[in-house]
Design a protein around this motif. Structure first.
Motif, PDB file in Angstrom:
ATOM      1  N   CYS A 173       0.857  -1.550   0.834  1.00  0.00           N
ATOM      2  CA  CYS A 173       0.049   0.199   0.519  1.00  0.00           C
ATOM      3  C   CYS A 173       0.837   1.566  -0.403  1.00  0.00           C
ATOM      4  O   CYS A 173       2.417   1.533   0.727  1.00  0.00           O
ATOM      5  N   ASP A 176      -3.866   5.321   0.261  1.00  0.00           N
ATOM      6  CA  ASP A 176      -4.939   4.494   0.135  1.00  0.00           C
ATOM      7  C   ASP A 176      -5.376   3.792  -1.168  1.00  0.00           C
ATOM      8  O   ASP A 176      -5.794   3.475  -1.569  1.00  0.00           O
ATOM      9  N   ARG A 177      -4.206   3.608  -1.591  1.00  0.00           N
ATOM     10  CA  ARG A 177      -3.552   2.950  -2.762  1.00  0.00           C
ATOM     11  C   ARG A 177      -2.860   1.870  -2.993  1.00  0.00           C
ATOM     12  O   ARG A 177      -1.602   1.652  -2.415  1.00  0.00           O
ATOM     13  N   CYS A 178      -3.798   0.374  -2.942  1.00  0.00           N
ATOM     14  CA  CYS A 178      -3.063  -0.692  -2.586  1.00  0.00           C
ATOM     15  C   CYS A 178      -2.948  -1.573  -3.846  1.00  0.00           C
ATOM     16  O   CYS A 178      -3.857  -1.468  -4.393  1.00  0.00           O
ATOM     17  N   PHE A 193      -7.227  -2.833  -5.248  1.00  0.00           N
ATOM     18  CA  PHE A 193      -8.031  -3.015  -5.037  1.00  0.00           C
ATOM     19  C   PHE A 193      -7.901  -1.714  -3.270  1.00  0.00           C
ATOM     20  O   PHE A 193      -7.340  -1.103  -3.353  1.00  0.00           O
ATOM     21  N   ASP A 194      -9.538  -1.886  -2.849  1.00  0.00           N
ATOM     22  CA  ASP A 194     -10.332  -0.466  -2.098  1.00  0.00           C
ATOM     23  C   ASP A 194      -9.293  -1.431  -1.139  1.00  0.00           C
ATOM     24  O   ASP A 194     -10.130  -1.902  -0.338  1.00  0.00           O
ATOM     25  N   ALA A 196      -9.993  -0.134   2.377  1.00  0.00           N
ATOM     26  CA  ALA A 196     -11.350   0.101   3.037  1.00  0.00           C
ATOM     27  C   ALA A 196     -12.648  -0.886   2.752  1.00  0.00           C
ATOM     28  O   ALA A 196     -12.918  -1.151   3.251  1.00  0.00           O
ATOM     29  N   SER A 197     -12.572  -1.205   1.531  1.00  0.00           N
ATOM     30  CA  SER A 197     -13.837  -2.175   1.278  1.00  0.00           C
ATOM     31  C   SER A 197     -13.312  -3.770   0.349  1.00  0.00           C
ATOM     32  O   SER A 197     -14.198  -5.018   0.363  1.00  0.00           O
ATOM     33  N   GLU A 199     -12.934  -4.401  -2.492  1.00  0.00           N
ATOM     34  CA  GLU A 199     -13.423  -4.686  -3.871  1.00  0.00           C
ATOM     35  C   GLU A 199     -12.111  -4.413  -5.106  1.00  0.00           C
ATOM     36  O   GLU A 199     -11.210  -3.051  -4.345  1.00  0.00           O
ATOM     37  N   ARG A 200     -11.679  -5.322  -5.258  1.00  0.00           N
ATOM     38  CA  ARG A 200     -10.532  -5.633  -7.221  1.00  0.00           C
ATOM     39  C   ARG A 200     -10.979  -4.877  -7.712  1.00  0.00           C
ATOM     40  O   ARG A 200     -12.344  -4.778  -8.591  1.00  0.00           O
ATOM     41  N   GLY A 201     -10.337  -4.460  -9.194  1.00  0.00           N
ATOM     42  CA  GLY A 201     -10.345  -3.719  -9.839  1.00  0.00           C
ATOM     43  C   GLY A 201      -9.423  -4.964 -10.697  1.00  0.00           C
ATOM     44  O   GLY A 201      -9.694  -5.734 -10.654  1.00  0.00           O
TER      45      GLY A 201
END
Length: 336
Positions: A173, A176-178, A193-194, A196-197, A199-201
Motif C-alpha cells: 500500500c 490509500d492506493r493498494c 484494491f480498495d 476500505a472495502s 473491492e478489486r479492480g
C-alpha cells in the motif's frame, strides 16, 4: 527402513536445519544450521543515501521481520516468537511489544494505512500445515475486531520456517492506493484494491510467473512498481502503462528485496556479492548508481522498510551459524 521398522525420533530442532549425517567411530556427526531474523533500525541522512550505525530493535530469540510503520512511530513486524506467525508493533528504543491479533490463526505481513488501521494476512492452518485459503484482514486503529477485506488462493501447505506465508500472493500500500499480486496459471497479475472495502479492480499489469524468488514494492505515489527476481537488476515500470526499464545494481551476485524511499527518489535494495559473500543494503539512485548503507559478512539482509517521515529505515538481519555436531555413542541399527 527395508525391514519395515517404524522411525524413532532422536532429537527435534525447531529452529535449526540438520544435514550431512555421517556415522563415525565415535557416533553420528551432522551439520546444523541455525538462523535467526532480527529487526534493526537505522537513522537515514542525505536524502536516504547515508545511514548511521543501526541498532537492534527486537530482542527475542525467534524470527522477526519488519514490513511497515504505524503513525505513532512503532515498527510493524511479523514474528514466530509465540510458536506460530503473528503480527506485532514495537517502538524503537523500547523493549515492550504489542501483539495485534493474538488469535489461533497465522497472521503475517502487517501494513498500516492512513488513519492507523492495519492490514495483514490471516491463515487458519491445520497440524499438518494445510490451509484452505488466506484472508486479508483490516484491524481498526486502537483495537477492536478485525474484518475481512478479501480472500485469495495460496499454496496448499505452509510452514513456520523460512519466509512467512503466503508465498503465492503479496500486497503493498501507498497511502490509500493498494496493489495485490496473485499467481494465476503462468502469470503474476497485479490489481488495485480498495483498502476500505476490499473491492478489486481490473488487472493493470501482468508478467510471466517468476521461476524463483521475487519481491516487489509500490512507489509512495502509487504509480510505479519496482521488482527484483533473484537477479542483478531492478525492474521498474509505470502501472497501467507499457513503460518498463531495468537498473543493473550489482555485477557479481544477486538481489533479493526492494523498497522505495518515502519521497520516491531512492530505492533501498538488499542483495549479496558472491565474491566474499558480502551481504549489502544499498541506496539506488534513478540512474542505477548505488551507495552502500550497510554491509555484513555473516548475516543476510532483507525487508527494507522506511518510516513515513523518511528519517529511519527498518530492515531484517538474518544471522546464522553453521556448525558440525557429534552425537557420541550413537550407532546405526543392525541389519535385520
Amino acid at each position: 527402513d527395508n525391514a519395515g521398522r517404524e522411525p524413532v525420533r532422536i532429537f527435534a530442532w525447531p529452529d535449526a536445519t540438520p544435514s550431512a549425517f555421517r556415522f563415525t567411530g565415535r557416533g553420528l556427526t551432522y551439520i546444523k544450521l541455525e538462523a535467526q531474523l532480527d529487526v534493526y533500525v537505522g537513522t537515514l541522512r542525505d536524502g536516504g543515501t547515508a545511514m548511521d550505525e543501526p541498532e537492534r530493535l527486537t530482542q527475542s530469540d525467534r524470527n522477526d521481520l519488519p514490513s511497515s510503520w504505524l503513525p505513532d512511530g512503532r515498527v510493524l513486524f511479523t514474528s514466530d516468537r509465540n510458536g506460530a506467525w503473528d503480527v506485532f508493533a514495537q517502538q524503537p528504543g523500547e523493549r515492550s511489544t504489542e501483539a495485534l491479533d493474538g488469535s489461533p490463526s497465522w497472521d503475517t505481513h502487517p501494513a498500516a494505512v492512513p488513519g492507523g488501521d492495519v492490514l495483514y494476512w490471516s491463515l487458519m492452518v491445520a497440524e499438518d500445515g494445510t490451509t484452505d485459503g488466506c484472508r486479508l484482514l483490516r484491524r481498526p486503529h486502537g483495537g477492536g475486531e478485525a474484518r475481512k477485506l478479501l480472500e485469495v488462493e495460496v499454496e496448499a501447505v505452509v510452514n513456520n520456517t523460512g519466509k512467512p506465508p503466503p508465498l503465492a500472493a503479496r500486497f503493498r500500500c501507498a497511502g490509500d492506493r493498494c496493489v495485490l499480486s496473485e499467481t494465476v496459471g503462468g502469470e503474476l497479475r497485479f490489481v488495485f484494491f480498495d483498502p476500505a472495502s476490499g473491492e478489486r479492480g481490473e488487472t493493470m499489469h501482468s508478467i510471466d510467473r517468476p521461476s524463483g524468488w521475487y519481491e516487489w514494492n509500490i512507489s509512495p505515489d502509487g504509480t510505479r512498481l519496482a521488482m527484483v527476481q533473484s537477479g542483478r537488476d531492478v525492474s521498474v515500470w509505470a502501472l497501467g502503462e507499457n513503460d518498463e526499464r531495468s537498473l543493473r545494481v550489482i555485477d557479481d551476485g544477486y538481489l533479493d528485496d526492494v523498497a522505495w524511499s518515502t519521497d520516491g527518489d531512492v530505492l533501498f535494495v538488499t542483495g549479496v556479492h558472491v565474491a566474499g559473500y558480502r551481504y549489502v543494503l544499498l541506496a539506488v539512485r534513478p540512474d542505477g548508481s548505488s551507495v552502500r548503507l550497510f554491509q555484513s559478512n555473516h548475516a543476510h539482509l532483507a525487508h527494507p522498510t522506511p518510516s513515513p517521515d523518511g528519517r529511519r529505515l527498518a530492515f531484517s538481519v538474518n544471522d546464522f551459524d553453521l556448525d558440525v555436531w557429534l552425537l557420541e555413542g550413537f550407532e546405526p541399527l543392525p541389519a535385520p
